[in-house]
Design a protein around this motif. Structure first.
Motif, short mmCIF file in Angstrom:
data_model
loop_
_atom_site.label_atom_id
_atom_site.label_comp_id
_atom_site.label_asym_id
_atom_site.label_seq_id
_atom_site.Cartn_x
_atom_site.Cartn_y
_atom_site.Cartn_z
N ALA A 449 43.15 -8.60 16.55
CA ALA A 449 44.31 -8.28 17.37
C ALA A 449 45.34 -7.47 16.59
O ALA A 449 45.97 -6.55 17.13
N TYR A 461 39.54 -10.16 26.67
CA TYR A 461 38.64 -11.25 26.34
C TYR A 461 37.73 -11.52 27.52
O TYR A 461 38.17 -11.51 28.67
N SER A 472 46.04 -16.70 21.81
CA SER A 472 46.47 -15.30 21.89
C SER A 472 47.97 -15.13 22.08
O SER A 472 48.46 -14.00 22.08
N VAL A 478 46.31 -8.50 22.75
CA VAL A 478 45.42 -9.15 23.71
C VAL A 478 46.15 -9.15 25.05
O VAL A 478 47.11 -9.88 25.25
#
Length: 787
Positions: A449, A461, A472, A478
């Motif tokens: 990330a 994802y 996250s 993300v």
């Protein structure tokens, strides 16, 4: 077809006249306490009512065996201040297997609706790993805390949910018991939530150490209970190691998750997610289920090795028809095989001039998809790697270095604009590098990330768990996560899991879709390629509506020449910018309860003889006005609902007390000329939808818009009736009402775009008025309505 569907499957009836009925004020069940008793047991209560009582916590796996001889040493109480404010902590000190172990309960006077429960190991511990710790085994905590009994009058009547499978799928049921609460171990860390008949909601979630945490049904001393903690794939715990869970209470599922997300984002200092072209512009997909998908390559309806000219012709042909495709999801076509992306030279059999030239020919950036890498991948040089499920990855400590190199090269030589990582369960459960490590997965995903963030790339994802959503929170790169099944063979209408990513500002992604039924040469290749019953049917309009109402990518995947142009344009501005509501669609709170559910969505797409469980989604847009009051439009999609009468508690945010509303069926009103016939005054809709599928494999649904009335002027803004999001928050910058006559709607759009809206006047005979504006050089315009 769509208007016939509206006539056949739906009707609206007078339900509740908001101008006449006062809204019922519900007492909010937000006062959460965990009472710690003198015998070291503890009770979870909401507003003084017992929800759960603790189970045995005096066992632990230490030194290679399970110890059941924990000795209570002392109880202490401490207080202090941390980033969340003043707190009080009760500590229960034990000794077990020769080491010290502390269970603690932390509460904040500032937050009456949450308590944090944790474990600390002052001496650390060794030999904590179980013997059955492979991918498919159901793993238990090293030492269960928190742990709860099943026996409780309220617990037996609670509806419950948790994220326990990849692809953000959920388990759900009624009554918390060993018979109904499945064993899931390492897969079920985040979070569980419970709902009572009054919609009081209790969330139990890891507060830290997301990946190595888990909850499972446990047997101890001939009693069944469920317990949580660090799972027994971890071989040892370091000195002073701590882990914790949070109990978070509220009223209403949607509101509780919103507040839970706000708290978690504050805890982890979340920054806004980066701008991701995949979430801002219309996309074309070649994912599993797309018409042109890698999964159908062995028997394709097209010339596989003519892929570059075919896609170039298709995308540019769509643009010539006014469909502004702004992004292209390449999926598996660019890889040497599904486990091996190409090196810097690319695949010349499909892309003779390379991917950068392919991207230039389309005029858009590419979403590059990768499962994993092959061992001889060129940028693995000097990078330690590990193997999981036939794929190779960099060791977690080298993740940032590897992905910074890869992403830098791919953006330059492969036309990359975003990245998708799939089958994420294998990253966590497939190798001891991650499943036997307290921080291996966090280091791996965090390094990836960070590399993406430095290059301005968004990451999606896919095939992930709820714990990866929480992990996250501090990673802005993300941006989105798959919340539906593949379009290829399963239904992907059901997105119950969307509420968790929404709560932490992570966009939920619905998979690709076709905009028209009956495309040429249908094939049914099982779950890879096309599931004929899910594709060649008349549910295309529903897919468009659901995709437009999420906050994730909108990626269609029709055969060349088979795109429904007005349908796909109903999701965007003229430059391909996606029109967005104020939040993604999530289910109304009632759907989470046993009165309308909850149970897994039967695969009625595969089996037309199986009726579909009712599902109702809701979202909204709130627009600022010059009256000092924001007005809110609510959007509702009801699928396979036999009969349902909405009440004020079904809406989030709550309907304003005393505010008048109108509502209409968008499918019927979408043509504009029908608006006067279908707008219903002063009421919340009651819906009745065909239950399940008809003989044409058509899903019964209705898309309703509930619009506010500005009472001083009498204007009802119906919005852009040719768009799914008729009142989009990124379209309308504000509304101005002038005395009692006019309404000015300030809008943004692409330069030269013609924006047309509809409104109804309540002065004299109610009539529908159409007005337009052409967007100027400053990308702004004003639409005026006058009585």
């Amino acid at each position: 077809e769509s208007s016939k569907m509206g006539e056949r499957c739906t009707f609206l009836m007078l339900a509740i006249a908001l101008c006449c009925v006062a809204l019922i004020q519900v007492v909010i069940g937000q006062h959460l306490t965990v009472d710690v008793n003198p015998n070291q047991t503890y009770d979870v209560k909401i507003d003084g009512q017992l929800y759960f009582s603790s189970a045995a916590t005096r066992f632990a796996r230490i030194g290679g065996r399970i110890h059941t001889d924990a000795t209570f040493v002392s109880r202490t109480q401490t207080s202090g201040t941390d980033q969340m404010g003043a707190y009080t902590t009760i500590n229960l000190n034990f000794k077990i297997g020769g080491v010290n172990w502390v269970n603690w309960f932390k509460s904040y006077p500032k937050y009456s609706n949450l308590v944090i429960l944790g474990q600390t190991w002052p001496d650390g511990a060794t030999g904590t790993q179980g013997t059955n710790n492979s991918y498919n085994n159901l793993l238990e905590p090293i030492a269960g805390f928190p742990a709860f009994q099943y026996q409780s009058q309220i617990a037996s009547n609670l509806d419950w949910f948790y994220w326990g499978q990849p692809q953000m799928n959920t388990f759900m049921g009624h009554g918390v018991s060993s018979a109904t609460f499945p064993r899931q171990g390492s897969r079920s860390a985040a979070p569980h939530f419970f709902i009572d008949q009054n919609l009081n909601t209790l969330i139990l979630s890891p507060y830290d150490n997301f990946h190595p945490s888990g909850c499972t049904d446990t047997t101890y001393n001939n009693q069944n209970f469920w317990s949580c903690g660090i799972i027994n794939t971890i071989p040892s715990l370091p000195r002073s190691f701590s882990s914790s869970y949070i109990l978070f209470a509220g009223h209403g599922v949607t509101d509780t998750f919103f507040n839970f997300g706000q708290f978690m984002k504050s805890t982890y200092h979340a920054q806004p997610r980066i701008k991701d072209v995949k979430l801002e512009k219309l996309s074309y997909y070649t994912d599993n289920g797309a018409y042109y998908a890698i999964e159908t390559w062995h028997n394709p309806p097209f010339d596989f090795y003519n892929f570059t000219p075919l896609m170039t012709r298709l995308i540019n042909g769509l643009k010539a028809q006014g469909v502004p495709v702004g992004f292209f999801s390449l999926d598996g076509f660019w890889m040497v095989n599904l486990f091996c992306p190409p090196n810097n030279t690319g695949r010349h059999d499909l892309f003779p001039q390379g991917l950068a030239k392919f991207s230039e020919g389309l005029g858009v950036k590419l979403d590059l998809y990768a499962l994993g890498f092959c061992s001889h991948y060129e940028w693995f040089k000097n990078i330690p790697i590990y193997l999981t499920f036939g794929m190779y990855f960099p060791q977690p400590d080298y993740s940032y270095t590897f992905y910074k190199t890869v992403f830098t090269n791919w953006t330059k030589s492969q036309g990359m604009g975003a990245y998708e990582i799939d089958f994420m369960e294998s990253l966590f459960l497939g190798s001891p590098v991650t499943y036997a490590s307290l921080d291996g997965n966090k280091k791996f995903l965090g390094g990836q990330a960070q590399a993406a963030q430095e290059l301005g790339l968004g990451i999606q994802y896919c095939g992930s768990f709820g714990k990866q959503v929480l992990e996250s929170i501090p990673w802005p790169a993300v941006t989105n996560i798959r919340v539906s099944n593949d379009y290829a063979c399963w239904d992907n209408y059901y997105m119950i899991s969307n509420i968790l990513p929404w709560s932490v500002s992570l966009a939920g992604s619905k998979d690709t879709f076709w905009t028209t039924p009956y495309q040429p040469n249908p094939q049914n290749n099982g779950c890879f390629g096309w599931g004929a019953t899910n594709h060649n049917n008349t549910n295309a309009k529903l897919h468009v509506i659901l995709a437009a109402l999420t906050d994730g990518p909108v990626g269609f995947s029709d055969a060349e020449g088979y795109t429904d142009i007005p349908a796909i344009l109903s999701t965007t501005m003229s430059d391909g910018t996606l029109l967005r509501a104020g939040k993604t669609i999530t289910m109304i709170d009632t759907v989470y309860t046993s009165s309308l559910g909850p149970k897994p969505f039967p695969d009625c797409i595969q089996n037309p003889n199986t009726a579909c469980v009712p599902t109702i989604y809701q979202t909204h847009s709130s627009i600022q006005t010059n009256t000092g009051k924001n007005l809110t439009w609510h959007f509702i999609v009801s699928i396979a609902v036999k009969t349902y009468s909405f009440t004020p508690r079904d809406f989030w945010p709550k309907l304003d007390q005393g505010q008048k509303y109108v509502h209409f069926n968008w499918v019927e009103c979408g043509k504009g000329t029908n608006a006067g016939k279908c707008v219903q005054d002063g009421e919340i809709p009651e819906v009745e939808v065909e239950y399940g599928l008809n003989k044409e494999l058509q899903m019964g649904y209705i898309y309703s818009v509930v619009a506010p009335v500005e009472e001083r002027t009498g204007w009802e803004l119906l919005g852009e009736l040719n768009k799914v999001v008729v009142v989009a928050q990124n379209r309308i910058t504000g509304i101005e009402y002038d005395s009692q006559r006019s309404m000015r709607v300030n809008v943004r759009g692409a330069v030269g775009e013609l924006v047309t809206m509809y409104a109804r006047s309540r002065r004299g005979v109610a009539e529908i008025i159409q007005s337009s504006t052409k967007i100027g050089a400053n990308q702004m315009g004003t639409i005026q309505f006058t009585h």
